[in-house]
Design a protein around this motif. Structure first.
Motif, PDB file in Angstrom:
ATOM      1  N   ARG A 284       0.809  -1.213   0.000  1.00  0.00           N
ATOM      2  CA  ARG A 284       0.000   0.000   0.000  1.00  0.00           C
ATOM      3  C   ARG A 284       0.850   1.274   0.000  1.00  0.00           C
ATOM      4  NH1 ARG A 284      -5.228   0.517   2.423  1.00  0.00           N
ATOM      5  NH2 ARG A 284      -4.980  -1.538   3.346  1.00  0.00           N
ATOM      6  N   THR A 285       1.886   1.285   0.838  1.00  0.00           N
ATOM      7  CA  THR A 285       2.666   2.515   0.963  1.00  0.00           C
ATOM      8  C   THR A 285       3.678   2.681  -0.169  1.00  0.00           C
ATOM      9  OG1 THR A 285       4.157   1.365   2.471  1.00  0.00           O
ATOM     10  CG2 THR A 285       2.439   2.712   3.473  1.00  0.00           C
ATOM     11  N   LEU A 286       3.858   1.639  -0.987  1.00  0.00           N
ATOM     12  CA  LEU A 286       4.760   1.753  -2.135  1.00  0.00           C
ATOM     13  C   LEU A 286       3.980   2.055  -3.426  1.00  0.00           C
ATOM     14  CD1 LEU A 286       7.153  -1.178  -1.224  1.00  0.00           C
ATOM     15  CD2 LEU A 286       7.850   1.210  -1.483  1.00  0.00           C
ATOM     16  N   ASP A 287       2.716   1.590  -3.468  1.00  0.00           N
ATOM     17  CA  ASP A 287       1.875   1.898  -4.633  1.00  0.00           C
ATOM     18  C   ASP A 287       1.009   3.089  -4.226  1.00  0.00           C
ATOM     19  OD1 ASP A 287       0.004   2.125  -6.604  1.00  0.00           O
ATOM     20  OD2 ASP A 287      -0.678   0.042  -6.540  1.00  0.00           O
ATOM     21  N   ILE A 288       1.614   4.268  -4.296  1.00  0.00           N
ATOM     22  CA  ILE A 288       0.956   5.444  -3.733  1.00  0.00           C
ATOM     23  C   ILE A 288       0.023   6.100  -4.745  1.00  0.00           C
ATOM     24  CG2 ILE A 288       1.393   7.597  -2.472  1.00  0.00           C
ATOM     25  CD1 ILE A 288       4.490   6.369  -2.777  1.00  0.00           C
ATOM     26  N   ASN A 357       4.629  15.321  -0.651  1.00  0.00           N
ATOM     27  CA  ASN A 357       3.183  15.495  -0.713  1.00  0.00           C
ATOM     28  C   ASN A 357       2.649  14.602  -1.838  1.00  0.00           C
ATOM     29  OD1 ASN A 357       0.568  16.261  -0.884  1.00  0.00           O
ATOM     30  ND2 ASN A 357       0.971  18.422  -1.395  1.00  0.00           N
ATOM     31  N   HIS A 358       2.183  13.408  -1.458  1.00  0.00           N
ATOM     32  CA  HIS A 358       1.743  12.449  -2.475  1.00  0.00           C
ATOM     33  C   HIS A 358       0.472  12.899  -3.196  1.00  0.00           C
ATOM     34  CE1 HIS A 358       4.919   9.954  -1.154  1.00  0.00           C
ATOM     35  NE2 HIS A 358       4.350   9.509  -0.056  1.00  0.00           N
ATOM     36  N   ALA A 359      -0.255  13.835  -2.593  1.00  0.00           N
ATOM     37  CA  ALA A 359      -1.474  14.314  -3.251  1.00  0.00           C
ATOM     38  C   ALA A 359      -1.113  15.109  -4.497  1.00  0.00           C
ATOM     39  CB  ALA A 359      -2.278  15.172  -2.287  1.00  0.00           C
ATOM     40  N   THR A 363       7.347  16.281 -10.323  1.00  0.00           N
ATOM     41  CA  THR A 363       8.042  15.595 -11.424  1.00  0.00           C
ATOM     42  C   THR A 363       9.478  15.251 -11.003  1.00  0.00           C
ATOM     43  OG1 THR A 363       8.603  17.729 -12.374  1.00  0.00           O
ATOM     44  CG2 THR A 363       6.680  16.633 -13.288  1.00  0.00           C
ATOM     45  N   SER A 364      10.038  16.049 -10.093  1.00  0.00           N
ATOM     46  CA  SER A 364      11.402  15.754  -9.648  1.00  0.00           C
ATOM     47  C   SER A 364      11.469  14.462  -8.829  1.00  0.00           C
ATOM     48  CB  SER A 364      11.944  16.921  -8.821  1.00  0.00           C
ATOM     49  OG  SER A 364      11.039  17.209  -7.773  1.00  0.00           O
ATOM     50  N   ASN A 365      10.324  13.968  -8.372  1.00  0.00           N
ATOM     51  CA  ASN A 365      10.307  12.708  -7.610  1.00  0.00           C
ATOM     52  C   ASN A 365       9.848  11.521  -8.461  1.00  0.00           C
ATOM     53  OD1 ASN A 365      11.221  13.782  -5.189  1.00  0.00           O
ATOM     54  ND2 ASN A 365       9.163  14.409  -4.560  1.00  0.00           N
TER      55      ASN A 365
END
Ligand SMILES: [Zn+2]
Length: 445
Positions: A284-288, A357-359, A363-365
């Protein structure tokens, strides 16, 4: 890195190993030769290749082959994410072409005809993996492939897909598609969210469904395999299982009695172990972002890198694909190790400035999200071997996670297509008839 112990497997005879089982990439054999402290209680895992197409060319075979990536990946990466007690012990071993050819010839007959037609043991390799024999030579062992244990967050889905994907789990939808396509080797009725729920009633239901699919498909489903005294059990050979679970004198004919006995043996292990919780949390925490969000971030990044001279009609390469515009190489073990540093920091941090901030993914991430998704896939695709102790047996209960191999970037494009196909097919079902899968959430345990 610590030096591996190198055992001379090539000094053993091919028939001192017994065929156990095989997956898409490897075949597994257990040691049955004269007692030897290096090999007793161990299995040999060998790479396979498409029939007549060895992985290494004649030229490459003259060069030193690196250790099987699985060994290093486990030591440097998996042991940081999963309690090592739940991982098999592994060492890299040296092999050679004449030995592998003789081995392959001696054991091909043990393999199913459908397998023999498409692939073989790769004799071009010079290394294999020696690992703990988790099935053992006594009692019962069950191999479960749990699959996806969570529903995606609707955040990165479109309105069309979120109404489908946020209610029915990926596994249940995929089963529906497979059935439509005429595939009969599927676990209809099993929902991984039951197995991962932390709720004993639901875990029991999951195990019963897996057993029923095993029986209904004549033992061909890949989500549930049973072994008795080191041999795989099929519905035709259920007698061995009956003797092991119910004793020699049993004349019990009701298959549900055998199922209930098996489930009863596994339940305490599965409700007490941290394994399912750990797997579900990692997935779950890897498929964000879900593959949809990941793909949209990929395209957004490509646009920002694009050469303005190329014009708006230059097609962007699909998610994960290296192109002239953008390189997306497969991670090395060093990359994975650095990624895990970053992931563990993200999971542990409470500082707002450090947290991504996964929301609104940046692009840099992109590289972080791509690698996270691939690693999530490793945990969605692994299996667990559950081995309860039984009266008169040595050792103790064990649950071990297997098949934790790194995945490559080239898979992302295929997964994106498959995901769209699965959601589309499921969305065609009348809404009232769709299955509702219940995600118990991260804090279920
Ligand atoms: Zn489901």
């Amino acid at each position: 890195m610590a030096a591996h112990q190198v055992a001379s497997v090539a000094d053993t005879l091919p028939l001192e190993w017994k065929y156990v089982s095989e997956g898409g990439a490897t075949a597994v054999f257990s040691y049955v030769g004269p007692s030897d402290p290096q090999f007793d209680g161990m299995v040999l895992r060998l790479r396979k290749c498409p029939l007549g197409q060895p992985f290494r060319s004649a030229e490459e075979m003259t060069q030193e082959e690196p250790d099987d990536a699985t060994v290093e990946f486990q030591q440097r990466c998996m042991e940081r994410l999963v309690p090592p007690i739940h991982l098999p012990r592994m060492v890299s071993v040296k092999l050679n072409e004449p030995w592998l050819r003789a081995f392959s010839e001696a054991h091909n007959i043990d393999r199913r005809a459908e397998r023999r037609r498409v692939d073989e043991i790769d004799w071009s390799r010079t290394k294999g993996v020696l690992a703990t024999d988790l099935i053992g030579t006594d009692g019962l062992a069950v191999e479960i492939k749990p699959k996806w244990g969570f529903l995606p967050s609707p955040k990165h889905l479109t309105t069309t897909t979120s109404s489908v994907k946020a209610r029915t789990c990926r596994f249940c939808m995929h089963v529906h598609l497979k059935v439509l396509q005429g595939d009969t080797d599927v676990s209809v009725g099993y929902c991984p969210l039951d197995l991962f729920s932390g709720n004993p009633e639901r875990i029991k239901l999951a195990l019963e469904s897996l057993w029923s699919s095993w029986l209904a498909t004549d033992g061909t489903v890949n989500n549930w395999k049973m072994f008795v005294a080191g041999m795989i059990v099929r519905p035709q050979t259920i007698h061995d299982l009956k003797v092991t679970l119910l004793g020699h004198g049993s004349d019990e004919d009701d298959p549900n009695v055998l199922r209930d006995k098996c489930v009863e043996l596994l339940m305490p292990l599965l409700t007490d172990t941290p394994v399912l919780k750990v797997l579900a949390k990692l997935q779950r925490t890897l498929d964000i972002l879900d593959i949809e969000g990941l793909s949209s971030l990929w395209h957004r990044t490509l646009v920002s890198y694009a050469d303005p001279a190329a014009g708006p009609d230059t097609p962007l390469s699909p998610v994960g694909q290296t192109s002239s515009l953008f390189e997306s190489p497969d991670p090395t073990i060093d990359d994975w190790s650095k990624f895990i540093d970053q992931y563990l920091m993200q999971i542990g941090t409470t500082t707002e400035e450090e947290k991504m901030n996964h929301a609104q993914p940046l692009t840099s991430n992109l590289r972080y999200y791509l690698m996270a998704y691939l690693l999530s896939a490793t945990f969605k695709d692994c299996s667990i071997i559950v081995k309860p102790t039984m009266p008169g047996m040595h050792g103790k209960d064990s649950i071990t996670i297997i098949d934790l191999d790194p995945k490559g970037m080239d898979r992302l494009r295929k997964w994106e297509r498959l995901d769209a196909q699965i959601a589309l097919a499921y969305g065609r079902i009348d809404e009232a008839s769709r299955k509702i899968c219940v995600d118990a959430g991260v804090d279920a345990w």
